[in-house]
Design a protein around this motif. Structure first.
Motif: not given
Length: 436
Positions: A209-215
């Motif tokens: 998984e990866c979060t767009g804001q914090t990468k």
């Protein structure tokens, strides 16, 4: 020229002359005695068994007597046998995910040709396994060591299961749904992986998984235990950029994932739950269609297969320690020209451009797919290229192929009176008497 002088043989008058039948019987008796001496030599018997060539033949040889059985099913012997006789590629499953009509097609098996006569029974067993009962609502997610991990959909109900075409007496084993990502998080990878342990496979589900804001890049790894997905390990790291969808390869206790943008490989160590990176070989840029990773026999090694499109070359690299070694190079342009000479049904557009579809463990073989819809088989050991299958017009839009190998280790029938051996190398629950 004078005829050679014939010297008469001396005949013992006390010795009874032998007739032809007696000579033949004496010869057979001598031969039987010699054969008995040979087969009673354990070391020589092992050298004979290791050369039978196929696991199916080895199992039949083990049924001769208990002594042969113990040699054939010995762990150390099986290790030697596999090195000399690697598991054979029986064929491939073609899984059509979407057709030009907007319909799903049922996965079907295409046998590799030619095959040795010793494998005819095995091939027929796989061919008899059909997914037609699912009416196009089944997909293959993973195929390894004779087991096929599937996803089945009937209406709004989605189920997952494992079937074993080489064991038709066993029905499909259904398992619970796969774990999901949390809301608002981008899924980069959701893949079934497996590794051989003892007498079977251990299944892992890798969820990246990866979060767009914090990468923030997080990988969760689940293991299937008793029909339940249990958390095996998880690890988190920061990325300088967002990643596209990933492909993963499991080698021993490490998961390798290629990073397209940075041209290196992300490595997750399951034992330590930590990340590291491996730089790609100099001059190699990762491309989803032209680059693929593969397992090696050595748990500390990794293969990388890359097609240089402009040069029309396929290169095989081996990473071990901290270095990359170029172990082989194939000139695809010349191999395509040779293939055209043998198969006049191929057109220039069929083989003018090819991309990597699948690769075997230890790079025994490579499957290439062409823009014209053909599947090509590259035998790395023999350095030959063959056309395996021409995809029909309805299959050409989006299809995935899965190589199907023989089961390893072979399944030996359990000895009725030997409970100590009814373990990892024999079929549990199906005792069979082996005569002495």
């Amino acid at each position: 020229m004078d005829a050679p002088e014939v010297i008469p043989q001396r005949v013992d008058p006390k010795k009874k002359p032998c007739v032809d039948g007696e000579q033949q019987q004496h010869s057979h008796t001598s031969m039987d005695g010699t054969m008995s001496e040979v087969l009673n030599d354990d070391n020589l018997l092992i050298e004979i068994l290791i050369r039978v060539g196929f696991p199916t033949t080895l199992v039949r040889a083990a049924l001769v007597c208990k002594r042969w059985y113990r040699h054939a099913s010995d762990r150390r012997f099986l290790g030697r046998f596999r090195k000399r006789n690697p598991p054979r590629l029986l064929g491939l499953y073609i899984d059509v995910r979407w057709t030009g009509l907007g319909l799903y097609a049922t996965p079907h098996f295409v046998p590799m040709q030619p095959q040795a006569p010793e494998l005819d029974t095995v091939i027929r067993r796989v061919m008899s396994n059909s997914f037609d009962a699912y009416d196009g609502g089944i997909w293959i997610l993973h195929c390894q060591n004779g087991s096929i991990f599937t996803r089945c959909r009937k209406g709004t109900v989605v189920t997952h299961g494992v079937c074993r075409p080489l064991c038709p007496e066993r029905s499909m084993d259904f398992i619970p749904p796969l774990p999901r990502v949390q809301n608002g998080i981008q899924k980069l990878l959701g893949a079934i992986l497996s590794k051989e342990e003892g007498d079977g496979l251990s299944y892992l589900y890798v969820l990246a998984e990866c979060t767009g804001q914090t990468k923030t890049f997080k990988v969760r790894v689940y293991m299937l235990h008793g029909g339940v997905w249990c958390m095996h390990t998880s690890a988190t790291t920061q990325l300088p950029h967002m990643l596209p969808a990933l492909k993963a390869v499991l080698v021993d206790d490490k998961i390798y994932m290629a990073d397209v943008f940075s041209n290196d490989i992300i490595v997750l160590d399951l034992a330590t739950s930590s990340f590291s990176r491996i730089l790609l070989p100099q001059g190699v840029k990762y491309h989803t269609l032209h680059t693929i990773l593969a397992r090696a026999d050595d748990a500390s090694a990794l293969y990388l297969i890359h097609v240089h499109v402009m040069e029309r070359q396929l290169c095989i690299w081996l990473h071990k320690g901290d270095n990359w070694l170029l172990v082989d190079t194939f000139c695809l342009h010349q191999m395509w020209a040779n293939l055209r000479m043998r198969d006049h049904t191929l057109n220039d557009e069929d083989i003018g451009y090819a991309y990597i579809s699948q690769v075997g463990d230890n790079v025994q073989f490579v499957f290439l797919k062409t823009m014209g819809g053909c599947i090509l088989y590259l035998d790395v050991t023999r350095r030959t290229l063959h056309k395996v299958h021409g995809i029909t017009e309805k299959d050409r839009h989006f299809s995935v192929i899965y190589p199907f190998m023989m089961i390893w280790p072979p399944i030996f029938p359990a000895l009725k009176d030997d409970h100590a051996r009814q373990g990892s190398w024999v079929e549990k629950g199906q005792p069979e008497t082996v005569s002495t």
